[in-house]
Scaffold this motif. Sequence first.
Motif, PDB file in Angstrom:
ATOM      1  N   ALA A  76     -39.916  22.996  25.169  1.00  0.00           N
ATOM      2  CA  ALA A  76     -39.958  23.785  23.941  1.00  0.00           C
ATOM      3  C   ALA A  76     -41.282  23.593  23.223  1.00  0.00           C
ATOM      4  O   ALA A  76     -41.812  24.507  22.582  1.00  0.00           O
ATOM      5  CB  ALA A  76     -38.803  23.406  23.018  1.00  0.00           C
ATOM      6  N   VAL A  77     -41.825  22.379  23.346  1.00  0.00           N
ATOM      7  CA  VAL A  77     -43.109  22.095  22.693  1.00  0.00           C
ATOM      8  C   VAL A  77     -44.232  22.852  23.396  1.00  0.00           C
ATOM      9  O   VAL A  77     -45.126  23.413  22.756  1.00  0.00           O
ATOM     10  CB  VAL A  77     -43.378  20.573  22.709  1.00  0.00           C
ATOM     11  N   LEU A  78     -44.190  22.895  24.720  1.00  0.00           N
ATOM     12  CA  LEU A  78     -45.312  23.461  25.490  1.00  0.00           C
ATOM     13  C   LEU A  78     -45.229  24.959  25.703  1.00  0.00           C
ATOM     14  O   LEU A  78     -46.239  25.626  25.918  1.00  0.00           O
ATOM     15  CB  LEU A  78     -45.397  22.770  26.851  1.00  0.00           C
ATOM     16  N   MET A  79     -44.012  25.494  25.641  1.00  0.00           N
ATOM     17  CA  MET A  79     -43.878  26.879  26.101  1.00  0.00           C
ATOM     18  C   MET A  79     -44.685  27.903  25.291  1.00  0.00           C
ATOM     19  O   MET A  79     -45.183  28.865  25.857  1.00  0.00           O
ATOM     20  CB  MET A  79     -42.400  27.274  26.256  1.00  0.00           C
ATOM     21  N   PRO A  80     -44.879  27.711  23.956  1.00  0.00           N
ATOM     22  CA  PRO A  80     -45.712  28.712  23.267  1.00  0.00           C
ATOM     23  C   PRO A  80     -47.162  28.730  23.764  1.00  0.00           C
ATOM     24  O   PRO A  80     -47.851  29.730  23.619  1.00  0.00           O
ATOM     25  CB  PRO A  80     -45.661  28.275  21.795  1.00  0.00           C
ATOM     26  N   ILE A  81     -47.612  27.619  24.352  1.00  0.00           N
ATOM     27  CA  ILE A  81     -49.012  27.574  24.805  1.00  0.00           C
ATOM     28  C   ILE A  81     -49.237  28.568  25.941  1.00  0.00           C
ATOM     29  O   ILE A  81     -50.209  29.323  25.938  1.00  0.00           O
ATOM     30  CB  ILE A  81     -49.377  26.140  25.254  1.00  0.00           C
ATOM     31  N   VAL A  89     -36.918  18.554  26.226  1.00  0.00           N
ATOM     32  CA  VAL A  89     -37.349  19.245  25.009  1.00  0.00           C
ATOM     33  C   VAL A  89     -38.870  19.421  24.969  1.00  0.00           C
ATOM     34  O   VAL A  89     -39.395  20.239  24.228  1.00  0.00           O
ATOM     35  CB  VAL A  89     -36.791  18.512  23.764  1.00  0.00           C
ATOM     36  N   ALA A  90     -39.580  18.680  25.833  1.00  0.00           N
ATOM     37  CA  ALA A  90     -41.032  18.886  25.948  1.00  0.00           C
ATOM     38  C   ALA A  90     -41.343  20.337  26.302  1.00  0.00           C
ATOM     39  O   ALA A  90     -42.391  20.874  25.923  1.00  0.00           O
ATOM     40  CB  ALA A  90     -41.612  17.958  26.998  1.00  0.00           C
ATOM     41  N   SER A 105     -49.131  32.101  24.549  1.00  0.00           N
ATOM     42  CA  SER A 105     -50.297  32.385  23.710  1.00  0.00           C
ATOM     43  C   SER A 105     -51.546  32.628  24.549  1.00  0.00           C
ATOM     44  O   SER A 105     -52.312  33.567  24.301  1.00  0.00           O
ATOM     45  CB  SER A 105     -50.501  31.216  22.737  1.00  0.00           C
ATOM     46  N   GLU A 154     -38.731  17.627  17.601  1.00  0.00           N
ATOM     47  CA  GLU A 154     -38.047  17.571  18.899  1.00  0.00           C
ATOM     48  C   GLU A 154     -36.549  17.278  18.749  1.00  0.00           C
ATOM     49  O   GLU A 154     -35.714  17.892  19.407  1.00  0.00           O
ATOM     50  CB  GLU A 154     -38.689  16.514  19.797  1.00  0.00           C
ATOM     51  N   ILE A 166     -36.049  33.150  27.139  1.00  0.00           N
ATOM     52  CA  ILE A 166     -35.926  31.724  26.815  1.00  0.00           C
ATOM     53  C   ILE A 166     -34.456  31.304  26.831  1.00  0.00           C
ATOM     54  O   ILE A 166     -34.104  30.232  27.340  1.00  0.00           O
ATOM     55  CB  ILE A 166     -36.537  31.435  25.428  1.00  0.00           C
ATOM     56  N   ASN A 182     -58.532  29.157  21.743  1.00  0.00           N
ATOM     57  CA  ASN A 182     -57.134  29.515  21.599  1.00  0.00           C
ATOM     58  C   ASN A 182     -56.216  28.401  22.110  1.00  0.00           C
ATOM     59  O   ASN A 182     -55.169  28.126  21.524  1.00  0.00           O
ATOM     60  CB  ASN A 182     -56.857  30.812  22.356  1.00  0.00           C
ATOM     61  N   ALA A 202     -35.265  26.794  19.641  1.00  0.00           N
ATOM     62  CA  ALA A 202     -36.312  27.012  20.644  1.00  0.00           C
ATOM     63  C   ALA A 202     -36.355  28.466  21.075  1.00  0.00           C
ATOM     64  O   ALA A 202     -37.409  29.018  21.384  1.00  0.00           O
ATOM     65  CB  ALA A 202     -36.076  26.113  21.853  1.00  0.00           C
ATOM     66  N   VAL A 203     -35.163  29.076  21.082  1.00  0.00           N
ATOM     67  CA  VAL A 203     -35.095  30.479  21.480  1.00  0.00           C
ATOM     68  C   VAL A 203     -35.730  31.378  20.423  1.00  0.00           C
ATOM     69  O   VAL A 203     -36.453  32.317  20.722  1.00  0.00           O
ATOM     70  CB  VAL A 203     -33.617  30.887  21.717  1.00  0.00           C
ATOM     71  N   MET A 245     -37.815  30.441  17.796  1.00  0.00           N
ATOM     72  CA  MET A 245     -39.067  30.102  17.105  1.00  0.00           C
ATOM     73  C   MET A 245     -40.274  30.954  17.501  1.00  0.00           C
ATOM     74  O   MET A 245     -41.119  31.230  16.661  1.00  0.00           O
ATOM     75  CB  MET A 245     -39.318  28.592  17.195  1.00  0.00           C
ATOM     76  N   SER A 257     -48.326  23.357  18.895  1.00  0.00           N
ATOM     77  CA  SER A 257     -47.361  22.561  19.658  1.00  0.00           C
ATOM     78  C   SER A 257     -47.107  21.213  19.002  1.00  0.00           C
ATOM     79  O   SER A 257     -45.983  20.687  19.050  1.00  0.00           O
ATOM     80  CB  SER A 257     -47.870  22.333  21.080  1.00  0.00           C
ATOM     81  N   ILE A 306     -34.011  23.424  28.544  1.00  0.00           N
ATOM     82  CA  ILE A 306     -34.756  23.017  27.360  1.00  0.00           C
ATOM     83  C   ILE A 306     -34.077  21.836  26.682  1.00  0.00           C
ATOM     84  O   ILE A 306     -34.724  20.882  26.240  1.00  0.00           O
ATOM     85  CB  ILE A 306     -34.890  24.199  26.368  1.00  0.00           C
ATOM     86  N   GLN A 307     -32.732  21.901  26.612  1.00  0.00           N
ATOM     87  CA  GLN A 307     -32.010  20.832  25.938  1.00  0.00           C
ATOM     88  C   GLN A 307     -32.249  19.494  26.641  1.00  0.00           C
ATOM     89  O   GLN A 307     -32.368  18.454  25.999  1.00  0.00           O
ATOM     90  CB  GLN A 307     -30.512  21.155  25.937  1.00  0.00           C
ATOM     91  N   GLN A 331     -33.482  19.608  20.034  1.00  0.00           N
ATOM     92  CA  GLN A 331     -32.534  19.146  21.038  1.00  0.00           C
ATOM     93  C   GLN A 331     -31.087  19.372  20.585  1.00  0.00           C
ATOM     94  O   GLN A 331     -30.225  19.718  21.368  1.00  0.00           O
ATOM     95  CB  GLN A 331     -32.757  17.657  21.308  1.00  0.00           C
ATOM     96  N   ILE A 371     -44.523  21.635  16.541  1.00  0.00           N
ATOM     97  CA  ILE A 371     -43.194  21.717  17.172  1.00  0.00           C
ATOM     98  C   ILE A 371     -42.710  20.322  17.570  1.00  0.00           C
ATOM     99  O   ILE A 371     -41.536  19.978  17.382  1.00  0.00           O
ATOM    100  CB  ILE A 371     -43.245  22.626  18.422  1.00  0.00           C
ATOM    101  N   VAL A 411     -30.544  24.106  20.156  1.00  0.00           N
ATOM    102  CA  VAL A 411     -31.496  24.693  21.095  1.00  0.00           C
ATOM    103  C   VAL A 411     -31.753  26.164  20.763  1.00  0.00           C
ATOM    104  O   VAL A 411     -32.767  26.739  21.182  1.00  0.00           O
ATOM    105  CB  VAL A 411     -31.024  24.474  22.557  1.00  0.00           C
ATOM    106  N   ALA A 445     -53.384  26.559  20.012  1.00  0.00           N
ATOM    107  CA  ALA A 445     -52.007  26.549  20.521  1.00  0.00           C
ATOM    108  C   ALA A 445     -51.493  25.116  20.593  1.00  0.00           C
ATOM    109  O   ALA A 445     -50.312  24.849  20.327  1.00  0.00           O
ATOM    110  CB  ALA A 445     -51.953  27.222  21.897  1.00  0.00           C
ATOM    111  N   TRP A 504     -49.851  13.643  27.782  1.00  0.00           N
ATOM    112  CA  TRP A 504     -49.032  13.762  26.576  1.00  0.00           C
ATOM    113  C   TRP A 504     -47.590  13.301  26.833  1.00  0.00           C
ATOM    114  O   TRP A 504     -47.049  12.471  26.110  1.00  0.00           O
ATOM    115  CB  TRP A 504     -49.070  15.205  26.083  1.00  0.00           C
ATOM    116  N   PHE A 505     -46.989  13.825  27.918  1.00  0.00           N
ATOM    117  CA  PHE A 505     -45.573  13.560  28.150  1.00  0.00           C
ATOM    118  C   PHE A 505     -45.324  12.555  29.279  1.00  0.00           C
ATOM    119  O   PHE A 505     -44.191  12.267  29.608  1.00  0.00           O
ATOM    120  CB  PHE A 505     -44.826  14.865  28.430  1.00  0.00           C
TER     121      PHE A 505
END
Lengths: 463, 463
Positions: free
Chosen positions: B331-336, B328-329, B339, A321, B317, A306, A331-332, A334, A314, B324-325, A325, A317, A328, A310, B395-396
């Motif tokens: 926003a990329v990571l938060m679904p992980i 922005v990383a 999940s 970016e 969120i 998983n 992001a809320v 998605m 990402s 987040i603004q 940005q 996503i 925003v 995930a 990654w970041f």
Amino acid sequence: MSQTTDQTPLDVSPEDDAYVLDRKAIAAILYAVEVQDKQQLTDLMEPLHAADIADLLEQVNSFDRRRLIELYGREFDGEILSELDEGVREEVISALAPAVLAEAVRDLESDDVVDLVEDLDEPQQEAILEHLEDADRVAVEQALSYPEESAGRLMQRETAMAPEHWNVGECIDYLRSSETLPEQFYHVILVDPRMRPVGNVTLGRIMGSRREVLLADIKEDVFQTIPVTQDEEDVAYAFNQYHLISAPVVDEDERLVGVITIDDAMVVLDEEHEEDILRLAGVGDESLTDTVSDTARQRFPWLAVNLLTAIVASLVIAQFEGTIQKYVALAVLMPIVASMGGNAGTQSLTVAVRAIATKDLTGANVWRVIRREALVGLANGLAFAVLMGGISVLWFGSVEIGYVIAVAMVINLVVAGLAGAIVPVVLEKAGVDPALASGTFVTTVTDVVGFFAFLGFASIMLT
Amino acid sequence: MSQTTDQTPLDVSPEDDAYVLDRKAIAAILYAVEVQDKQQLTDLMEPLHAADIADLLEQVNSFDRRRLIELYGREFDGEILSELDEGVREEVISALAPAVLAEAVRDLESDDVVDLVEDLDEPQQEAILEHLEDADRVAVEQALSYPEESAGRLMQRETAMAPEHWNVGECIDYLRSSETLPEQFYHVILVDPRMRPVGNVTLGRIMGSRREVLLADIKEDVFQTIPVTQDEEDVAYAFNQYHLISAPVVDEDERLVGVITIDDAMVVLDEEHEEDILRLAGVGDESLTDTVSDTARQRFPWLAVNLLTAIVASLVIAQFEGTIQKYVALAVLMPIVASMGGNAGTQSLTVAVRAIATKDLTGANVWRVIRREALVGLANGLAFAVLMGGISVLWFGSVEIGYVIAVAMVINLVVAGLAGAIVPVVLEKAGVDPALASGTFVTTVTDVVGFFAFLGFASIMLT
């Protein structure tokens, strides 16, 4: 307790907790263990069915379990072992004194011994087999020579059979004089001179017919033999589909080698269902009595898979970016698209996995089912597009964002329906258990499509 | 086809598709319908078991179904109706000529008629009941007076019983002369003078004993009666737990009113499992034969609930839009994080829901199970914290972001384990089916906690 072995039917309350071991009974038993009162323990355990004693042993902690077994001593019955979960069973077997184990095992039918030893490791298996009488040990070893989870492991070797030309009187006289009848049987199997089963006669029909009636004239209409190598899941299916009570098991020459009864098939059906439910949730063959570290280890692989999916989502996503940005709100919103797609996909795949298991989804209707899932996705996709589109417009005061989420919702729910139906079918064709792997694939598809559709469309619409 | 009714056991292939209706057979049948060759159709259908004919009718499309039924005409057997899925059943009943329906229904046992009519709407129910003979109609109407899904609906009223003081000879003579024996029976129920069951004797023991042996001396050790109002789910549990083959059903005065056999209990077990699997996935009582609009409508409510919970998560969120603004990383990571929490929660809740259904999770071990789930969440949370923390740093290129996701991962997986175990138990206590509602609650918790922990911690650490 609602179960009795003393011939007096106790009242079983029709409430929801019928058959649940009651806390008071458990407390009384643990108290007897605490004060080491063997007589009291024996009295409390006596009315309990072996299956309930097994449940009790599973529900108390490991320390109490060991003390209880030691105090219970020689009373320990082989059937309790049969009923125990695998993990606890190994623990109990090592806790039992060798003499107690020997006696417990000697009382069991050979098919129960097979069930008992097949999952044990070598030394424990040996320890049990050496206590059996020679004939029983040979029977168990022969059963173990059949493939795991096959009809051969499930069957009992003792059968009640009669030549097809006998009449009712001959059959009854034979049954009365026979010493090797199975413990429980419901049919007499008619065999031809080469020992091939040709029909079943229920004991009820035999008892209700006059002595001179030919057995062949009162055979059952429906008759089904089971090949000894058949997978036990298919055996359970056959019993359920054709309402069989018992079925003769035959070798590759169609000769009778044993018989399977419905109670064993019911246990298999229950286990297969359990396996499907747990696999759909990404849980292996675990039980409540497993340790923390065993459980964590067993669940780790699915969570790792998983994590990979995930991360793939990402990466999608990350391509957007810049857009995020700038807006925003994306992001809320998605996670909503991804979550709806994941849920719709799970609905479709669960229906498909079940239909494959019940053999209701076949080549004859697969395209109709896939089309139906896509259309259901479209219908609900449109409904939620309107709903969520409207909410987004109100929330963020932007018609464009409402439009973007609406389009993404429709796309993702149609894709979820398609993936939910197609993935299990393809996995099944490829020989992979669809219950095990479908979830990962479908969620990956809906996450990736969901994020890509939503953010991709946003980057076009909003810039 | 592996099923035979002609007493010659056909070879059943031990492959994975054992018992699947084969495409060629279906094609041949549809061809016979196409060219309106009634003789050919009858010949092709004759060897099929009613359950397979029902599956066939479910798998072909509605147009072919109607033509097939019309051509098949008077051959149509009542058992086929019993085996059909609800949706298709209604369609078939309205397609049958009244005379054919009347004849089909008259052949059925009264408990099968009950099963057949209980889900039909009033006019169809009437149409069937009026074709029954008076005695049968009364029996069916009486069964329908018991609560839905109760033992009373499941039982057959005909029983084989004997006074407890009889011997084997008296019993056999009685069975031979009796006209009202059930179609299938496996035990003779011993009753006291007030008609209360006091024991079971298997037919095998009766057949194997001499005429002068007392029935009371060859009773089964294990004996279980079922209250007529007991929920059928508990009935199925009792059969599975205690390996019952048949059990007497008693009214509130403990008097014998009927008998339930294991084949009916197995059907219930199968249905209950199906229901649990589908409910866990947010799917109602649907079948593959339902129309697109029915299916979409049935799945809509669960998706709507999911939309609400997803919006709640989005509100969380939205509190962190500023953070987040800036990063922005996130926003990329938060679904992980969300999940992983969702999956871990689903694992825990599925194990808990199953354990409640099998009565393995009780007051005696509930705290141990909750503690275990929390610890499993902690163990895997730490493992994935290290893994995903490391990946994020690479990654970041930010140690802070790695640290943030690691902490959020541990928190969310512990909470997932706790919620997964506690939510089903609480729902069960509150009288709500945990299979139905647990998923929504647990996912809401893991989404909200996941986003809040991740973004909240980020807003502290990164600014």
